[in-house]
Design a protein around this motif. Structure first.
Motif, PDB file in Angstrom:
ATOM      1  N   GLU A  54      44.762  75.649  25.050  1.00 48.41           N
ATOM      2  CA  GLU A  54      43.882  76.613  24.418  1.00 48.41           C
ATOM      3  C   GLU A  54      43.299  77.619  25.393  1.00 48.41           C
ATOM      4  O   GLU A  54      42.619  78.537  24.984  1.00 48.41           O
ATOM      5  CB  GLU A  54      42.730  75.893  23.722  1.00 48.41           C
ATOM      6  CG  GLU A  54      41.774  75.227  24.683  1.00 48.41           C
ATOM      7  CD  GLU A  54      40.516  74.728  23.981  1.00 48.41           C
ATOM      8  OE1 GLU A  54      40.522  74.616  22.760  1.00 48.41           O
ATOM      9  OE2 GLU A  54      39.541  74.467  24.687  1.00 48.41           O
ATOM     10  N   LYS A  55      43.580  77.466  26.672  1.00 49.58           N
ATOM     11  CA  LYS A  55      42.974  78.372  27.645  1.00 49.58           C
ATOM     12  C   LYS A  55      43.654  79.733  27.595  1.00 49.58           C
ATOM     13  O   LYS A  55      44.878  79.828  27.500  1.00 49.58           O
ATOM     14  CB  LYS A  55      43.118  77.792  29.054  1.00 49.58           C
ATOM     15  CG  LYS A  55      42.386  76.485  29.266  1.00 49.58           C
ATOM     16  CD  LYS A  55      42.628  75.972  30.674  1.00 49.58           C
ATOM     17  CE  LYS A  55      41.941  74.627  30.886  1.00 49.58           C
ATOM     18  NZ  LYS A  55      42.198  74.102  32.249  1.00 49.58           N
ATOM     19  N   LEU A  56      42.861  80.771  27.699  1.00 51.50           N
ATOM     20  CA  LEU A  56      43.360  82.138  27.747  1.00 51.50           C
ATOM     21  C   LEU A  56      43.312  82.656  29.175  1.00 51.50           C
ATOM     22  O   LEU A  56      42.322  82.466  29.873  1.00 51.50           O
ATOM     23  CB  LEU A  56      42.505  83.053  26.873  1.00 51.50           C
ATOM     24  CG  LEU A  56      42.750  83.051  25.366  1.00 51.50           C
ATOM     25  CD1 LEU A  56      41.700  83.888  24.675  1.00 51.50           C
ATOM     26  CD2 LEU A  56      44.136  83.570  25.049  1.00 51.50           C
ATOM     27  N   TYR A  83      33.341  82.280  29.837  1.00 53.86           N
ATOM     28  CA  TYR A  83      34.111  83.162  30.698  1.00 53.86           C
ATOM     29  C   TYR A  83      33.133  84.072  31.459  1.00 53.86           C
ATOM     30  O   TYR A  83      32.051  84.395  30.976  1.00 53.86           O
ATOM     31  CB  TYR A  83      35.046  84.063  29.886  1.00 53.86           C
ATOM     32  CG  TYR A  83      36.193  83.362  29.191  1.00 53.86           C
ATOM     33  CD1 TYR A  83      36.005  82.692  27.993  1.00 53.86           C
ATOM     34  CD2 TYR A  83      37.479  83.404  29.741  1.00 53.86           C
ATOM     35  CE1 TYR A  83      37.054  82.068  27.349  1.00 53.86           C
ATOM     36  CE2 TYR A  83      38.543  82.788  29.097  1.00 53.86           C
ATOM     37  CZ  TYR A  83      38.320  82.130  27.911  1.00 53.86           C
ATOM     38  OH  TYR A  83      39.379  81.511  27.276  1.00 53.86           O
ATOM     39  N   SER A 132      48.473  82.355  26.571  1.00 54.96           N
ATOM     40  CA  SER A 132      48.122  80.941  26.624  1.00 54.96           C
ATOM     41  C   SER A 132      49.406  80.143  26.437  1.00 54.96           C
ATOM     42  O   SER A 132      50.407  80.654  25.936  1.00 54.96           O
ATOM     43  CB  SER A 132      47.108  80.573  25.539  1.00 54.96           C
ATOM     44  OG  SER A 132      47.693  80.639  24.250  1.00 54.96           O
ATOM     45  N   LEU A 140      38.174  82.267  32.814  1.00 56.09           N
ATOM     46  CA  LEU A 140      37.604  81.050  32.257  1.00 56.09           C
ATOM     47  C   LEU A 140      36.840  80.269  33.323  1.00 56.09           C
ATOM     48  O   LEU A 140      37.346  80.012  34.415  1.00 56.09           O
ATOM     49  CB  LEU A 140      38.724  80.171  31.682  1.00 56.09           C
ATOM     50  CG  LEU A 140      38.292  78.841  31.072  1.00 56.09           C
ATOM     51  CD1 LEU A 140      37.444  79.078  29.829  1.00 56.09           C
ATOM     52  CD2 LEU A 140      39.515  77.997  30.715  1.00 56.09           C
ATOM     53  N   TYR A 149      48.515  87.838  23.391  1.00 57.95           N
ATOM     54  CA  TYR A 149      47.391  88.390  22.632  1.00 57.95           C
ATOM     55  C   TYR A 149      47.052  89.794  23.124  1.00 57.95           C
ATOM     56  O   TYR A 149      47.142  90.084  24.322  1.00 57.95           O
ATOM     57  CB  TYR A 149      46.126  87.529  22.814  1.00 57.95           C
ATOM     58  CG  TYR A 149      46.329  86.051  22.600  1.00 57.95           C
ATOM     59  CD1 TYR A 149      46.862  85.263  23.601  1.00 57.95           C
ATOM     60  CD2 TYR A 149      45.969  85.457  21.400  1.00 57.95           C
ATOM     61  CE1 TYR A 149      47.058  83.903  23.416  1.00 57.95           C
ATOM     62  CE2 TYR A 149      46.146  84.096  21.202  1.00 57.95           C
ATOM     63  CZ  TYR A 149      46.697  83.327  22.219  1.00 57.95           C
ATOM     64  OH  TYR A 149      46.878  81.970  22.024  1.00 57.95           O
ATOM     65  N   PHE A 209      43.708  86.261  31.130  1.00 58.32           N
ATOM     66  CA  PHE A 209      43.663  87.678  30.818  1.00 58.32           C
ATOM     67  C   PHE A 209      44.277  88.541  31.915  1.00 58.32           C
ATOM     68  O   PHE A 209      44.211  88.212  33.102  1.00 58.32           O
ATOM     69  CB  PHE A 209      42.215  88.132  30.607  1.00 58.32           C
ATOM     70  CG  PHE A 209      41.606  87.654  29.331  1.00 58.32           C
ATOM     71  CD1 PHE A 209      40.952  86.434  29.271  1.00 58.32           C
ATOM     72  CD2 PHE A 209      41.674  88.426  28.181  1.00 58.32           C
ATOM     73  CE1 PHE A 209      40.385  85.989  28.082  1.00 58.32           C
ATOM     74  CE2 PHE A 209      41.104  87.996  26.989  1.00 58.32           C
ATOM     75  CZ  PHE A 209      40.459  86.778  26.936  1.00 58.32           C
ATOM     76  N   GLY A 210      44.834  89.670  31.478  1.00 55.55           N
ATOM     77  CA  GLY A 210      45.206  90.703  32.414  1.00 55.55           C
ATOM     78  C   GLY A 210      43.969  91.467  32.850  1.00 55.55           C
ATOM     79  O   GLY A 210      42.849  91.175  32.411  1.00 55.55           O
ATOM     80  N   GLY A 249      44.132  73.592  17.835  1.00 58.80           N
ATOM     81  CA  GLY A 249      45.294  74.469  17.733  1.00 58.80           C
ATOM     82  C   GLY A 249      45.294  75.471  18.855  1.00 58.80           C
ATOM     83  O   GLY A 249      44.824  75.189  19.946  1.00 58.80           O
ATOM     84  N   SER A 250      45.776  76.654  18.580  1.00 59.79           N
ATOM     85  CA  SER A 250      45.961  77.633  19.649  1.00 59.79           C
ATOM     86  C   SER A 250      44.673  78.410  19.905  1.00 59.79           C
ATOM     87  O   SER A 250      43.699  78.313  19.168  1.00 59.79           O
ATOM     88  CB  SER A 250      47.069  78.607  19.269  1.00 59.79           C
ATOM     89  OG  SER A 250      46.585  79.511  18.286  1.00 59.79           O
ATOM     90  N   ALA A 251      44.739  79.239  20.926  1.00 59.16           N
ATOM     91  CA  ALA A 251      43.600  80.075  21.287  1.00 59.16           C
ATOM     92  C   ALA A 251      43.381  81.192  20.286  1.00 59.16           C
ATOM     93  O   ALA A 251      42.421  81.939  20.377  1.00 59.16           O
ATOM     94  CB  ALA A 251      43.818  80.674  22.681  1.00 59.16           C
ATOM     95  N   GLN A 266      34.056  77.609  25.169  1.00 57.58           N
ATOM     96  CA  GLN A 266      34.408  78.044  26.515  1.00 57.58           C
ATOM     97  C   GLN A 266      33.420  79.087  27.002  1.00 57.58           C
ATOM     98  O   GLN A 266      32.840  79.834  26.206  1.00 57.58           O
ATOM     99  CB  GLN A 266      35.822  78.635  26.527  1.00 57.58           C
ATOM    100  CG  GLN A 266      36.893  77.654  26.102  1.00 57.58           C
ATOM    101  CD  GLN A 266      38.271  78.273  26.044  1.00 57.58           C
ATOM    102  OE1 GLN A 266      38.421  79.475  25.929  1.00 57.58           O
ATOM    103  NE2 GLN A 266      39.293  77.437  26.123  1.00 57.58           N
ATOM    104  N   PRO A 323      38.321  88.811  31.551  1.00 59.72           N
ATOM    105  CA  PRO A 323      37.490  87.607  31.681  1.00 59.72           C
ATOM    106  C   PRO A 323      38.255  86.478  32.363  1.00 59.72           C
ATOM    107  O   PRO A 323      39.465  86.351  32.201  1.00 59.72           O
ATOM    108  CB  PRO A 323      37.170  87.244  30.229  1.00 59.72           C
ATOM    109  CG  PRO A 323      37.422  88.488  29.441  1.00 59.72           C
ATOM    110  CD  PRO A 323      38.537  89.190  30.157  1.00 59.72           C
TER     111      PRO A 323
END
Lengths: 112, 113
Positions: free
Chosen positions: A99-101, B35, A94, B45, A34, A103-104, B96-98, B33, B43
């Motif tokens: 579903e967890k993101l 963050y 992810s 989590l 993303y 990040f850089g 589904g996805s993020a 969620q 961010p």
């Protein structure tokens, strides 16, 4: 363990110049990738999303493009930067079923 | 139109005080969620809540998902300077996805020593 690298950390570019921001992920295969943009101290806007090599979805019309030449590499580009392209750009990944993101550390882009 | 509204936008408190920040929407989310983001960083989590009415605790942080899954709150007890940062909520509307994550506008918390 998985890590995500994003560079450069800061960038100052003149209007009309090109842009290339790079993001790489290590320790995982076939991640979802993303690109987000964040206005100062505000929420995140999803710009691009990729589920695999060469597969890019654009979420908003804009002056930017994205590419995924390798499984764990995601690049954000522009041919000619605009003043409105200034902002904090974040790359994230992810897992396919997660579903967890993650990040850089972001790139602060200033277009002058 | 902002799908997720966070309040307050800015909050400055003294060390040791308690605080609550809110994340509200008219939409129903399958999960939500929270963050935390520090200046110049991405961010990180903190927690995911998935069940209406769910409460999760992370040391001095208590997260609650509303019964109708439209809102959430974050309560910090005895805040410390290390809690300073931008707190973002993010809701996911479909399984589904993020990609389906929608971020709120954030609450900037400053804890003064």
């Amino acid at each position: 363990s998985q890590t995500i690298h994003q560079w450069p950390a800061t960038l100052v570019q003149p209007v009309g110049s090109p842009l290339s921001l790079e993001c790489t992920v290590e320790g995982t295969s076939n991640p979802n990738l993303y690109w987000y943009r964040q206005a100062a101290g505000r929420g995140l806007q999803l710009l691009f999303y990729s589920v695999g090599i060469g597969q890019i979805s654009s979420e908003v019309p804009q002056n930017l493009s994205a590419s995924r030449p390798q499984d764990r590499q995601f690049i954000l580009s522009s041919k000619k930067l605009l003043l409105s392209d200034s902002g904090f750009y974040l790359c994230a990944w992810s897992g396919i079923t997660n579903e967890k993101l993650f990040f850089g550390s972001g790139t602060q882009l200033s277009v002058l | 139109t902002q799908l997720l509204e966070q309040s307050p936008q800015f909050l400055s408190i003294q060390e040791g005080e308690n605080l609550t920040v809110y994340c509200n929407s008219s939409s129903v989310f399958s999960s939500l969620q929270w963050y935390r983001q520090e200046p110049g960083e991405g961010p990180v989590l903190l927690v995911t809540v998935v069940t209406g009415g769910e409460v999760k605790k992370l040391k001095r942080l208590t997260f609650q998902f509303g019964d109708a899954r439209k809102d959430s709150s974050l309560h910090i007890t005895a805040a410390q300077p290390g809690d300073t940062g931008l707190y973002l909520c993010a809701g996911r509307k479909f399984s589904g996805s993020a990609r389906q994550l929608t971020f709120g506008s954030g609450t900037q918390l400053t804890v003064l020593p």
